[in-house]
Design a protein around this motif. Sequence first.
Motif, PDB file in Angstrom:
ATOM      1  N   HIS A 144     -22.529  12.849  -7.321  1.00 17.17           N
ATOM      2  CA  HIS A 144     -21.706  13.344  -6.219  1.00 17.17           C
ATOM      3  C   HIS A 144     -20.326  12.686  -6.252  1.00 17.17           C
ATOM      4  O   HIS A 144     -20.170  11.547  -6.691  1.00 17.17           O
ATOM      5  CB  HIS A 144     -22.380  13.056  -4.874  1.00 17.17           C
ATOM      6  N   ALA A 145     -19.342  13.416  -5.772  1.00 19.21           N
ATOM      7  CA  ALA A 145     -17.983  12.880  -5.705  1.00 19.21           C
ATOM      8  C   ALA A 145     -17.962  11.604  -4.875  1.00 19.21           C
ATOM      9  O   ALA A 145     -18.640  11.490  -3.849  1.00 19.21           O
ATOM     10  CB  ALA A 145     -17.047  13.920  -5.108  1.00 19.21           C
ATOM     11  N   CYS A 178     -16.050  12.050  -9.944  1.00 14.57           N
ATOM     12  CA  CYS A 178     -17.441  11.626 -10.143  1.00 14.57           C
ATOM     13  C   CYS A 178     -17.563  10.522 -11.190  1.00 14.57           C
ATOM     14  O   CYS A 178     -18.630  10.341 -11.798  1.00 14.57           O
ATOM     15  CB  CYS A 178     -18.316  12.813 -10.541  1.00 14.57           C
ATOM     16  N   ASN A 201     -25.702   7.828  -3.774  1.00 17.17           N
ATOM     17  CA  ASN A 201     -25.308   8.562  -4.969  1.00 17.17           C
ATOM     18  C   ASN A 201     -26.344   8.340  -6.066  1.00 17.17           C
ATOM     19  O   ASN A 201     -27.326   7.630  -5.870  1.00 17.17           O
ATOM     20  CB  ASN A 201     -23.924   8.130  -5.442  1.00 17.17           C
TER      21      ASN A 201
END
Length: 237
Positions: A144-145, A178, A201
């Motif tokens: 995920h960003a 990312c 994350n």
Amino acid sequence: MQQILYSQGFGTRRVCTGLVEQGYVEVEGRACNDPYADVVPEGLRFRVQGTEWQYHAKAYVLLHKPAGFECSTRPSAWPSIYTLLPPPLRQRPTPKGQPGVQAVGRLDQDTTGMLLLSDDGAFIHRMSSPRHHVPKVYDITVRHALETTAVQRLLDGVVLDDDPKPVRAAACEVTAPCELRLTLTEGKYHQVKRMLAAVGNRVEQLHRSRIGGLSLPAQLAPGHWQWLTEDDLALLR
């Protein structure tokens, strides 16, 4: 000559004697047939059955670890990293314990990058002990960003499930939405993956690119190794 071959991991003393007597050893381009010939070890280069070798009193090696290898002499599901090394490095005699060079810490089987190996116990301890705070840099791709709040949490410290004391990143740099570069000064089991999980994350790719002041050489391909020079060792310190 027999003692030199033995110290470099070319077999037992009897095997080393046989290698010399059968003409499989060359020193300075000439066959050496006397296993008890006096040879100055420092700076010595020789050939054993066509393989060129240089004498090293202690072995300090850098391996570019590829994915799909375990840092164990007894791997459970994947090949061992030690199969990537030539037999002499795996067979070097040590004063006690298992022969051959040993990995300085471990990388997971799916983690790539810089791995040090040595037969010098003091060096292994100095490089791997959290007391010495040797920085290790990891380049990470996550699912995920990355958000600013997550990066700040990594720097402030996150709690891992086996240790109530917060674990902090020494430095954290986001290089793409990312992707990030993380510097750690201690090593715990699956530490990077668990730290990213703690901030919500998931690690998709993990690569160790630097230890101390020494970076992984760009020309060293995955699965290949090289001797560490005195300049390299100085950078590690």
